[in-house]
Structures are given as C-alpha cells and as structure tokens.
Enzyme design. Structure first.
Site, short mmCIF file in Angstrom:
data_model
loop_
_atom_site.label_atom_id
_atom_site.label_comp_id
_atom_site.label_asym_id
_atom_site.label_seq_id
_atom_site.Cartn_x
_atom_site.Cartn_y
_atom_site.Cartn_z
N GLY A 122 -0.96 3.60 2.42
CA GLY A 122 0.44 3.92 2.62
C GLY A 122 1.26 3.22 1.55
N ALA A 178 0.14 3.16 15.18
CA ALA A 178 0.28 4.46 15.83
C ALA A 178 -1.06 5.06 16.23
CB ALA A 178 1.02 5.42 14.90
N GLU A 198 6.96 -3.37 7.49
CA GLU A 198 6.50 -4.67 8.00
C GLU A 198 5.94 -5.58 6.91
OE1 GLU A 198 2.60 -2.36 8.16
OE2 GLU A 198 4.74 -2.00 8.15
N ASN A 243 7.18 -1.83 2.73
CA ASN A 243 6.15 -0.81 2.55
C ASN A 243 6.53 0.47 3.30
OD1 ASN A 243 5.79 -2.09 5.10
ND2 ASN A 243 3.77 -1.16 5.24
N THR A 265 -6.51 1.67 9.93
CA THR A 265 -7.20 2.94 9.71
C THR A 265 -7.99 2.99 8.39
OG1 THR A 265 -5.91 4.31 11.19
CG2 THR A 265 -6.73 5.37 9.20
N CYS A 296 6.01 1.29 6.30
CA CYS A 296 6.40 1.10 7.71
C CYS A 296 7.25 -0.14 7.93
CB CYS A 296 5.16 1.06 8.60
SG CYS A 296 4.09 2.50 8.42
#
Length: 945
Positions: A388, A759, A576, A572, A344, A574
C-alpha cells in the site's frame, strides 16, 4: 422508504400474574404476546411481507385486543394461566380474519408442546431424506451413485460440539438443492450454502458453513497433490496433517511457488506440531477469505489448507533464525491461535519465491519530470506484490509556476496525480486486491483547492482521481489561523522550498517570512484566502466525497523518534504510518496486529499473555525486514537503515464487550489507555531485547531512543510546541524508568507501533476491526470474496440468556439495520453495551484515540462516525482530534438519510443500506457526490491489512 420508530403496545396491564405450566408464577409481559403473533405472521407470509408496516401495525392492534379481553374476563390483579392467554391470542387472530395466521399460531403452540415433551431426550441420528436415494454424481470419468452416508457424516461432523445448530435442518436444506447428475464441485458447495442461509438464525451456523467449506478444500488439495481423487473428513485429516505437510512443501517447490529452503526444515517435527483442531476456529467469512485470496493454488486449484498455510508463513519468517524449527513452531502457534496475525502481504508471500512481505511504502515525489515518473514507476513496482502506497506530492510546483527548461508555465500537480491514480488501477496486485495509493499535499500548496476536488463526480474527468485516496498534511499554524479567523497564504513549493522540510516553530518563522515576501511582491505565484473558508471547504469535500482526509504534520514530526534522520512528509495509505522520506529513501513499514479480544477475560486484561504475544510478534516483524523482497533499491536502503515495524491491535470492541464496558464510556477510554500502555511497554521491551541479541538499527545514534526519550515523553514536547494548548492525558500505570535506561543502550527498530485498519485479517480471525466500534449487529459485508451475513455472536448470547433470541428478534434486527435502539424488547444495558458506530458520539472515539496515541510512536487509522454531519459537528470533531494530540484521522463515515426497502437476508444476502443520497452539512455545499463518504463495507478499503 423513510422509517419511523414504533411504540410498543401499552404495558399498563403488567399487574397480571401468569401461572406457568410448572405451577410457578411469573410477571405478565405483553411483549411476549406481540412476539408470538409476529412469529405466526412471519411463518405464514414470509420474512418480507410478514415484517411489513401493515403487519407491525396489526400486531400492535391484536396485542391490545388480547390485553383488553383479559382485563374484561379476569379483572386487574388476577392470576391467569399461560394456556388461557394463548387461547385469547388464537381468538383475536380468528376474529380479525387472519385464519392462515391463526393456524400457524396453533402449529406454533403444538411445536413448543412437542419440544417440551422431548427436552430431556438426545437428538436421534440424522435421517437421510428419501430424495437422496437414486441420485447420481457426475465425475470427470462418468457418473457414480451419490454417497448419502458420507454426506450425512460430513454434516454431522460440521455440527458436532456446536450448540444451537440443527444438523437435520442443514441436511434437509442440502437435499432440497440436489439434482440427479450434480457435479462433484456442486455437491461439495451445496451443504455450505445450505448452512450459510441459516446464519441469521444463529451465528454458530457460520462455523458450520466454514467446516463444510473445509471439506471441499481438503478434497481439492489432497486430490491435486495425489493426482487421484481423494477425500478426507475432519477426523481423517487430523491424522493426515503431519505427513501432508511434507507432501505440500514438495509440491509447492515442484511447481515453482515455494522457497526451496522450506524443504531443509525438519518437516516431520513441524508436521507433528500442527494442531488440526484449530481448523475448527474459523467463521465462514474468515475461511472463505483465506480460500479465495490467500491459499496457494495451481491452475486454479488450491493445494494449501489452513494449518499448512500458517506453517508456511511461520517457516518463511523463521528462515534465517538460528533455531529454525523452534522458532517456526513458536510463530505457527501464535498465528494459528489467532492471538496475532501478520499483515496481508506477509500472509500472501512468506515462504514463497517472491517474499514481498512489507505492508506500506511512503515516497516523496521530487519536482522534476524525471523524478515524477520515477515515482510513478516505483508505485507500480511496489504495488505489484501487495504494497500500500503513500505519496508526498508537496514538492511538485503548482499551477502557473515557471518551468525553466521550457520557459513555460506548470500545469500543477493534478495532471500527475491522475496518472498515479490510473497506475494504481492498472497494477491490481495479481488480482488479489486492487492497487491502492494515497496522495498527500500540504495545506499551503497553491493547488490545494483543486486537490480537495479530486474525488468529485462532476467536472473535468482529466482532473479527477476516483480510485486514489487523498489526504491533507496540515501544519499546526493553519489550524491556529483558523481559530484566529486569520488569513492563509498559498504558495508554489518551487518558490518556498524549505517549508516542505520544516515543522513546529521553525515552520511558523519561515512561513511568516514568505508571507511578507509575497506581500512585498517578491514571489510570483501565491494567493491569500481566509483560513476559515479553506477549512470549511476541506470539511465539506471530506463529507461529500470522503476525501481528502485530515492528518497533522506537526505532531507526526515533533513526536518522531527519528527527528535526527529526516522529516515525516506524509503518512501512508491508511494514515497510521509516520516515517521519514526523502529523494533517496522510500520508507517501508512491516505490519501485524495483536488480537486484543483473545487477551481479555471477564476479569480483565491478561497481561502475561499479552506480553508473551508481543515478544514473539515483534521478532516476527523484525525478521520481515531481512527476508523481504525489495522491488525498489531506495526501499531496501531505508528499511535496512531504520528497521521500522508497526505492531497494532484489533478486536478492541470485542474486548470491551467481554469486559462489559460500553464503547461510549469513561471505562472504555481508560481501558484503551491501559491496554495500549501495556502493549507499548511490551513492544519497546521486545525491541530492546532484540537489540541486545542482534544489534541496534543503523541510524540509532542521535534518535530520541538514544537519549532515553520514550513515546510518552514526547507528549510534553508537543505541548511546548502548542504553547501549552494541548489537552492530552499523560498519566501512566507502569514503571517506565527502568525501560528508559535500557533503550539508551540500543533499539532494534526505529519505530515499533502503529494501529492499522486490519480490514481483512480481522475477518480471518473473526473479530472486530482494529479499534473500530461495532458497525452493526447484523449486516451484510461485501469484499472481494463476495457478500457475507455478519451477526454479532456476543449479542445473540446475551439475548438468549434473557430469553429474547427468536425469529421476531431476527426480523427486528433486519428491520432496524442491526441497530438495537428502536427495539423496545431489548433491555437498556444490552443496548448500551452493543451500541453501534453511528449511535456513539464520535468524541468518544477521539478521546480513546488520544489516550492510545500517547503510547504510540507512530499513529492510528482513526475512522470517525457521524450519524448526521453538519459543519459545526465536523469542525468541533476535527479540532478536538488536533487539540488532544491525535496525529492523523482516516475516513469520515456517515450514514444514509434514506434507506432501501428491506428484504430477507436468508438466501439473498443482499445489502441492507443504500448509499448516502442527501447532504445535511450546513456549510455552503456543492451538490453531494454519489460516493459520499466511503462505505464501511467497501471491498477496496483493505490495502493495509
């Protein structure tokens, strides 16, 4: 309302032979009687009352009465004409007093008779409803007659070459919503919403909705650029696109959004390379997401269209290439084909004047007030342009620790986490998505028990972080103590500073030394607990609040290619990314995901196509590092020095369906292994190719790569650290030896692979998220663009092939929340292939993840779905993840024990499920929290991609 599984009417009368209208003889199927009766009830009473418990019971009763009548009249083993069976259904309905339903059934029979009469005749041109005549449209300069001809043309184009959709129905529903004096914007929206209400009938209406939405987007963009009202149909836009690209670039530069260097490309050549037909590939969810959150706009009016959007990103990533046009076209074709999608932030900002393209930032917060608030400031700056965040808070001294500067005692890490939480809320990434951060704490920190409770909805609000994710950073020694039922000592990091930078056997030696020092009274702040009790508390809070997640420190470090350059202190946002951080470096990762579903056919994985995709994708990700806008100096220093990227995948569940492999199967585990091995080999090869062309990354010397050690080779290193207690497969299909020799010469990127949640970008592409199983086959997805009906197109095709897709099946799917198990009409093989997340034993997810993990140099966002969690299940599941070599886990998903009453999706697109309201875990629990286990539909869980 608690639902119970219903049983179908007895099927003991299947010895009847049914004489069809064409004279063929078929086996008698009682469920067809039930289906016909239920259609009549749905038509008469509507989708709510017509699907009630009363009606379902009555349908069962009436079906049994019809069967009994046929037996009395003809006897077992007889042949019965299909019309006679339908006559008996009519009689049963009349005798039961359901006269309106009986009439609907008669009309149902007549409608099917008409369809049989006209089956060989093509559909006539659309007939504009009479109510369109005389309607006017309100414009900024007055009113004008409604252009019915153009409305018909727009709907005709949107439905063209799309099977199982009814253009006349879309037109009629559109006309029903129009009124005299309607505005231009409302007129453009009306057919979109009309088609959207039909998505549950067939998923192809989603594509129709997208095309109708695109008609409005074209008018909006063309009008803004021209300065006068302009419209264009899809066919007209196909001719306009080449010239439109240059107009779009000029306008974007004029209003100060696009990088002026885009004008130096050969725009005529790039415009000619645009493929307009790719506009037609979107689902409604995908295109609406792009329109709402990705397309550039000025004063609230969008001036970007799908193909100029993809070309803008491609040009932005090709700015410093030698053959810029060739590379831009290569990148554009990859993105617009949906074979690969950048993350994104890259899609948001590539080609703009502020190209913050990176996805993830990892920081370590040091133990002094200045560094703590510098870390919070860095969070704000990194989040501003869509990054993020993962923060390692372990160095911050714990509650009760001595503060030398003031000669007082520390309040611990929690008050500072509250400030970090509020900062994430305040910096909302330009309104495109919420700022998002995850705090990590090692399991030996003295504040770990308070850390567990940060997401609770009870207690002191000053010590709660409702908007921030949290995660445990768990050393192997802790889980070994859990298995031994041993003690576990908690420390304040200011007294045990070297634990933070230690892992594996070195950590064990230092930790045990500090335990002895504590026992001897040499440490001031410490507490000993039973390891099993702390583990239970961790799992209980994970179930109740969805946090903190469980991630594993030792596998992340022992298998890291960058051991020589530092320590991995956290993952991080999320879970990964596994990169080194320090007080001097903010780790950065640049993400993108291969659409695995696009590289699979029924015959298997298209290896050549996948290699070609990965070769281009890795180049694009490497370019991000040099083009990126860095808002924090420490991030630029780290990214330029180590050049990590994170190539992942999405559409795994879709690929399995194409291959005919149930997710819960050995074959699916093998495919996870096979596909990830091929992707890994291609990605490492691509980075080695780039190193030959551009040079190795600065910190390459001393890395595992420089010693010819590949990710698959590090599994043995982890097994040694576990004392041989590691249940991770190490088999391989490809010949890796030539690649081992190549990587010794140089790699362009220190780390290359990471599987992110995808997502949002999976919505854009129209495939299943990441490595997730199917969530539901019919549900409503909520994100920042609104609520969207999502229906599994592959399931609809499979049911249609067997003559099972009809109004009753739609009602059944809604009634059972998109789960196939309770629907008895559906064959077992289809139920197995389309089993949803909570129907699958979660151990299958862990096993597949373990197979992938052996090929991945970073980690995976591994969500775990447990239908009825309890302490034993969670304990076994998370220990399985640890024993099989998984580096991290992500959300624990659980489903509600009670459901809301169902209502039709049509026209309302309401949510299907209530939030979880009851706990079933059998460990000692506090009261379950309102936000128990993050909803899979949560619009805020999109920050990585």
């Amino acid at each position: 309302m608690t639902t119970t599984v219903r049983t179908a009417p007895p099927s003991t009368h299947t010895s009847f032979a049914v004489i069809k209208r064409d004279g063929d003889v078929a086996r008698f199927a009682p469920d067809k009687i039930s289906t016909a009766i239920r259609k009549a009830f749905l038509a008469t009473e509507g989708p709510v009352a017509g699907d009630s418990s009363r009606v379902r019971d009555l349908v069962d009763t009436l079906t049994a009465q019809v069967l009994a009548a046929l037996v009395r009249r003809y006897g077992m083993g007889s042949s019965v004409h299909v019309e006679e069976i339908q006559d008996q259904v009519e009689l049963a309905l009349m005798r039961s007093g359901e006269h309106k339903v009986a009439r609907a059934y008669v009309l149902y029979r007549d409608e099917h008779a008409r369809r049989r009469d006209t089956v060989d005749h093509p559909a006539p041109p659309l007939d504009p409803p009479s109510r369109l005549a005389g309607l006017t449209v309100r414009t900024p300069t007055g009113t004008t007659p409604l252009d019915a001809e153009r409305l018909v043309l727009t709907i005709t184009e949107a439905c063209a070459d799309t099977r199982d959709v009814d253009a006349q129905l879309v037109l009629q529903r559109t006309a029903d919503t129009l009124y005299d004096g309607i505005t231009e914007d409302e007129l453009r929206l009306a057919p979109v919403l009309a088609a959207r209400t039909l998505v549950e009938r067939h998923p192809n209406y989603s594509a129709v909705s997208a095309r109708l939405l695109l008609d409005g987007l074209r008018a909006e963009a063309l009008t803004l650029l021209a300065g006068v009202p302009v419209t264009a149909t899809a066919s007209e836009m196909a001719r306009r696109y080449p010239a439109h690209l240059a107009d779009y670039v000029a306008y974007g530069i004029e209003v100060g959004r696009l990088d002026p260097r885009l004008a130096t490309f050969d725009l005529a050549r790039l415009g000619a390379a645009i493929e307009p037909d790719r506009d037609l590939r979107f689902t409604y969810l995908g295109l609406q997401t792009l329109a709402d959150r990705y397309f550039l706009h000025e004063r609230g009016r969008r001036y970007e269209l799908p193909q100029t959007f993809f070309m803008r990103v491609a040009m932005g990533l090709a700015l410093e290439e030698d053959a810029r046009e060739e590379r831009a076209i290569e990148f554009y074709r990859l993105l617009s084909s949906f074979d690969f999608m950048c993350s994104t932030p890259t899609l948001f900002n590539a080609g703009t004047i502020r190209p913050q393209l990176s996805s993830c930032f990892l920081t370590t917060v040091d133990d002094n007030l200045s560094d703590i608030f510098t870390g919070i400031h860095d969070n704000a700056m990194l989040a501003k342009f869509s990054g993020g965040l993962g923060n390692d808070w372990t160095p911050v001294r714990g509650t009760g620790a001595h503060i030398h500067g003031t000669n007082g005692k520390s309040s611990g890490v929690v008050p500072f986490l509250k400030i970090a939480n509020d900062t994430a809320v305040a910096v909302n990434q330009g309104g495109k998505r919420k700022g998002a951060v995850c705090a990590y704490l090692e399991t030996w920190h003295i504040d770990i028990e308070e850390f567990c409770e940060l997401r609770k909805n009870t207690g002191d609000e000053r010590r709660r972080t409702h908007d921030m994710n949290t995660a445990h950073w768990v050393p192997d020694l802790f889980l070994q103590r859990v298995e031994e039922d041993g003690p576990w000592t908690l420390f304040s990091p200011d007294e045990v500073p070297d634990l933070h930078d230690s892992y594996g056997p070195e950590f064990r030696e230092k930790y045990e030394r500090y335990e002895r020092a504590a026992a001897d009274g040499k440490l001031h702040v410490h507490r000993t607990v039973r390891a099993v009790d702390l583990w239970r508390r961790m799992l209980t809070m994970l179930f109740e609040t969805g946090h903190p997640w469980i991630t594993f420190k030792d596998p992340c470090n022992i298998r890291s290619a960058q051991q020589h350059a530092g320590v991995v202190h956290s993952s991080n946002l999320c879970t990964e990314i596994t990169l080194n951080t320090s007080a001097d470096e903010v780790a950065v990762c640049n993400l993108g995901s291969v659409n695995l579903a696009a590289h699979v056919t029924a015959e298997g994985l298209d290896a050549d196509r996948l290699r070609a995709t990965v070769l281009t994708a890795v180049r694009m990700l490497d370019n991000v590092i040099d083009l990126n806008l860095y808002t924090v100096d420490k991030a630029e220093r780290a990214n330029q020095r180590h050049r990590p990227v994170g190539l992942g995948l999405m559409g795994f569940a879709d690929a399995l369906v194409t291959l005919g492999l149930p997710y819960a199967s050995e074959a699916a585990v093998e495919f996870a292994d096979e596909s990830m091995e091929l992707l890994s080999h291609a990605a490492i090869t691509a980075s080695a190719d780039l190193a030959e062309e551009r040079g190795a990354y600065a910190s390459f010397d001393g890395s595992l790569w420089s010693r010819g050690i590949l990710p698959i080779d590090t599994v043995a290193m982890l097994a040694d650290a576990h004392g041989g207690d590691l249940d991770q497969d190490t088999s391989a299909r490809l010949d890796w030896e030539p690649l081992r020799h190549r990587v010794r010469a140089g790699m362009r990127n220190s780390l290359i692979m990471a599987i992110a949640p995808t997502a949002t970008i999976s919505n854009i592409v129209g495939v299943s998220q990441s490595i997730e199983p199917l969530y539901r086959n019919l549900y409503v997805k909520a994100n920042m663009s609104g609520d969207f009906t999502v229906i599994n197109a592959a399931l609809v095709d499979a049911l249609a092939e067997r003559g099972l897709w009809d109004e009753v099946m739609v009602a059944d799917l809604k009634y059972w929340d998109g789960v196939l198990g309770p629907i008895e009409r559906i064959p077992a093989d289809i139920k197995e292939l389309f089993a949803t997340a909570f129907e699958i034993d979660p151990s299958w997810l862990v096993r597949a993840a373990s197979r992938r993990q052996k090929w991945i140099d970073q980690a995976q966002s591994l969500n775990l779905y447990v239908a009825e969690p309890n302490g034993r299940k969670l304990d076994e599941l998370y220990r399985l993840a640890w024993r099989t070599g998984c580096k991290t886990t992500y959300y624990l998903r659980s489903q509600s024990k009670t459901h809301v009453e169902k209502s039709t999706l049509a026209g309302t697109d309401g949510r299907l499920n209530a939030v979880p309201v009851a706990s079933v875990i059998d460990l000692p629990l506090t009261q379950p929290q309102d936000d128990a286990s993050c909803s899979v539909l949560d619009p805020e869980c999109e920050a990585c991609q």
